[in-house]
Design a protein around this motif. Structure first.
Motif, PDB file in Angstrom:
ATOM      1  N   THR A  32       2.153   6.504   4.040  1.00 29.74           N
ATOM      2  CA  THR A  32       2.846   5.698   3.034  1.00 29.74           C
ATOM      3  C   THR A  32       3.389   4.399   3.634  1.00 29.74           C
ATOM      4  O   THR A  32       3.960   3.583   2.923  1.00 29.74           O
ATOM      5  CB  THR A  32       4.002   6.493   2.396  1.00 29.74           C
ATOM      6  N   ALA A  33       3.193   4.205   4.938  1.00 29.40           N
ATOM      7  CA  ALA A  33       3.673   2.988   5.600  1.00 29.40           C
ATOM      8  C   ALA A  33       2.958   1.769   5.015  1.00 29.40           C
ATOM      9  O   ALA A  33       1.807   1.847   4.584  1.00 29.40           O
ATOM     10  CB  ALA A  33       3.429   3.078   7.095  1.00 29.40           C
ATOM     11  N   GLU A  34       3.652   0.637   5.007  1.00 35.66           N
ATOM     12  CA  GLU A  34       3.082  -0.591   4.457  1.00 35.66           C
ATOM     13  C   GLU A  34       2.230  -1.349   5.459  1.00 35.66           C
ATOM     14  O   GLU A  34       1.631  -2.368   5.131  1.00 35.66           O
ATOM     15  CB  GLU A  34       4.205  -1.485   3.942  1.00 35.66           C
ATOM     16  N   SER A  35       2.140  -0.872   6.679  1.00 35.59           N
ATOM     17  CA  SER A  35       1.320  -1.538   7.689  1.00 35.59           C
ATOM     18  C   SER A  35       0.698  -0.488   8.603  1.00 35.59           C
ATOM     19  O   SER A  35       0.997   0.696   8.493  1.00 35.59           O
ATOM     20  CB  SER A  35       2.169  -2.507   8.507  1.00 35.59           C
ATOM     21  N   GLY A  36      -0.203  -0.947   9.480  1.00 34.54           N
ATOM     22  CA  GLY A  36      -0.763  -0.026  10.462  1.00 34.54           C
ATOM     23  C   GLY A  36      -2.161   0.464  10.163  1.00 34.54           C
ATOM     24  O   GLY A  36      -2.650   1.379  10.817  1.00 34.54           O
ATOM     25  N   ARG A  37      -2.850  -0.132   9.185  1.00 38.39           N
ATOM     26  CA  ARG A  37      -4.195   0.326   8.845  1.00 38.39           C
ATOM     27  C   ARG A  37      -5.287  -0.718   9.109  1.00 38.39           C
ATOM     28  O   ARG A  37      -6.440  -0.395   9.189  1.00 38.39           O
ATOM     29  CB  ARG A  37      -4.261   0.710   7.367  1.00 38.39           C
TER      30      ARG A  37
END
Length: 70
Positions: A32-37
């Motif tokens: 569910t994080a908004e970054s890191g993909r």
């Protein structure tokens, strides 16, 4: 974008501080994080990925070969 007979090459230039491309780019543990993909997705889709960072400029180079499922 450079469209060649055997591959497509993309180069994205940014004026930011730059970064080193890590050896691996795992997905963020928190889905569910908004970054890191971003890098994980890019590496999953592209055949070659490289970063060239110099003073005040970074170029992300991507290559996708045509006709090859990788």
């Amino acid at each position: 974008m450079i469209n060649l007979p055997d591959r497509v090459e993309l180069r994205v230039r940014d004026g930011g501080d730059g970064f080193r491309l890590p050896d691996e780019s795992p997905l963020a543990e928190d889905l569910t994080a908004e970054s890191g993909r971003g890098l994980a997705i890019i590496r999953a889709v592209m055949d070659e990925v490289s970063v060239d960072s110099a003073a005040g400029s970074t170029v992300l180079s991507l290559v996708k070969r045509k006709g090859i499922d990788t």
